[in-house]
Design an enzyme around this catalytic site. Sequence first.
Site, PDB file in Angstrom:
ATOM      1  N   HIS A   1       0.819  -1.209   0.000  1.00  0.00           N
ATOM      2  CA  HIS A   1       0.000   0.000   0.000  1.00  0.00           C
ATOM      3  C   HIS A   1       0.856   1.264   0.000  1.00  0.00           C
ATOM      4  O   HIS A   1       1.966   1.280   0.528  1.00  0.00           O
ATOM      5  CB  HIS A   1      -0.909   0.021   1.238  1.00  0.00           C
ATOM      6  CG  HIS A   1      -1.949  -1.056   1.230  1.00  0.00           C
ATOM      7  ND1 HIS A   1      -3.055  -1.013   0.417  1.00  0.00           N
ATOM      8  CD2 HIS A   1      -2.038  -2.227   1.928  1.00  0.00           C
ATOM      9  CE1 HIS A   1      -3.800  -2.091   0.622  1.00  0.00           C
ATOM     10  NE2 HIS A   1      -3.197  -2.851   1.521  1.00  0.00           N
TER      11      HIS A   1
ATOM     12  N   VAL B   1       5.657 -21.529  21.644  1.00  0.00           N
ATOM     13  CA  VAL B   1       5.945 -21.008  22.985  1.00  0.00           C
ATOM     14  C   VAL B   1       4.708 -21.203  23.855  1.00  0.00           C
ATOM     15  O   VAL B   1       3.611 -20.777  23.502  1.00  0.00           O
ATOM     16  CB  VAL B   1       6.334 -19.519  22.922  1.00  0.00           C
ATOM     17  CG1 VAL B   1       6.492 -18.938  24.328  1.00  0.00           C
ATOM     18  CG2 VAL B   1       7.621 -19.345  22.122  1.00  0.00           C
TER      19      VAL B   1
ATOM     20  N   CYS C   1       1.376 -26.999 -15.617  1.00  0.00           N
ATOM     21  CA  CYS C   1       0.672 -25.702 -15.603  1.00  0.00           C
ATOM     22  C   CYS C   1       1.645 -24.538 -15.437  1.00  0.00           C
ATOM     23  O   CYS C   1       1.525 -23.507 -16.101  1.00  0.00           O
ATOM     24  CB  CYS C   1      -0.352 -25.664 -14.464  1.00  0.00           C
ATOM     25  SG  CYS C   1      -1.671 -26.879 -14.572  1.00  0.00           S
TER      26      CYS C   1
END
Length: 486
Positions: free
Chosen positions: A49, A172, A403
């Site tokens: 942005h 954690v 692809c």
Amino acid sequence: MYDIAIIGAGISGSIIARELSKYNLKTIVLEKGVEVCQGTTKANSAIVHGGFDAKEGSLKAKLNVMGNKLYPNICKELDVEFKQNGALVLAFNEEDEKHIKELYNRGLENDVEGLKVLNKEEVIKIEPNVNKDITSALLCESSGIVCPFNLNVALMENAISNGVELKLQSQVVDINKEDDIFNIKLINNETIKSKYVINAAGVYADKVNNMVGGDEYYIIPRKGQYKVLDKSEGKMVNHTLFQCPTAKGKGVLVTQTVHGNLLVGPNATEVEDKEDTITSKDGINEIVENSKKSIENIDFRKTITSFSGLRATSNTGDFMIFASQNCKNFINVGGIESPGLASAPGVAKYVVEILQNSGLELTKNSNFNPIRKRNKPFAHMTNEERNEVIKKDENHKKIVCRCETVTEAEIIDAIHRPCGARTVDGIKRRVRPGMGRCQGGFCGPKVIEIIARELKISVEDVLKDYEKSNMVVGKVKELRGELVEI
């Protein structure tokens, strides 16, 4: 004993690790996932942005604009796909035009470069497929698009090459402090000792902050769903097209990806479950209908996949990056929602400032190397270049993914690089087998076979992405993967 322990190996944790590798520090990154890039970073809009939307004076505004300006050089250093394609915020009525003027003025206040307000004719000239009901648009020339997967991986690769340690599958579960040293307890009962802790745990950042007595913010997971269309639809737009923002976000966007696909989304739904990334028929229909406001004639029959991701929205509305007042030398990097990807380079530098202000002495690492090179994708090579790499490694003759034209050599390389792939989706994000029209229908079995062989594990132990996401259930005699030799 470490100087710094970073919790989380998404874009924030990885870019902070790379920034800290510029100094003579012993740094470790703790990631609960099997791979890096398994949270918000793997499922977002991939937009850098410009910074015109963030509220003036906010940390989002400051770091978004700073990060945007740093992006071209960082992506060049790390050999990551980045394109400054520009963004348009579309107006359809007087209320929208008033909003665009506000965004323009806010952008100037935030020091955003390349802002212009265009009339209808100017917009249609540069975006011929746009909805003809538009009245005007805000153009931000400094906005861009990036591959967040490869950026995340590249940052961590470069950090590791410069001395940072990465510990995966290391959730954690508790943090306590004794004699100014953090004891970080992991899910496997191992304890990591560190002088400083940086909490970049994404949607779990508030929970990690709670472990040291912090309650300055909490995270509201906000789910956004997307559709990815075939590359044949990618040329529908030249810029990233936004609608006027609302309280829930920047609305449904339509954009090219750096790989040439068309990306549409997201919507915004607050959820309680921090692991809820399920797509829904209603959610997908919502983004399809809303996207028609920007472009009416998108051929959604050419959709190749859909996905959703969670944004780590803070209840404060801003990034929560600060040194804890409750626990000395504990640094929060929380609430990193949009524009978190764009802000990442600025976030890293801001965290270094906080560490310096907290008393950490930093001396430059004279051996720091900012350059990370990857091999040129086989799909982008000339025939002459392909012949040369085949001479060096015959595995380039074996096309695993038709692809995206991905070779076996590329998959092997992705596994054995620093921060190498460990899962099918990890391979997919790095070198793109399974990203095309068939979504792994042909190449999937062969990818599983290669991972098993290279990691010296059984095919039954190969994971799709997360722990316990085994691709194969039961015993397998043979995998029939598709392979094309050239």
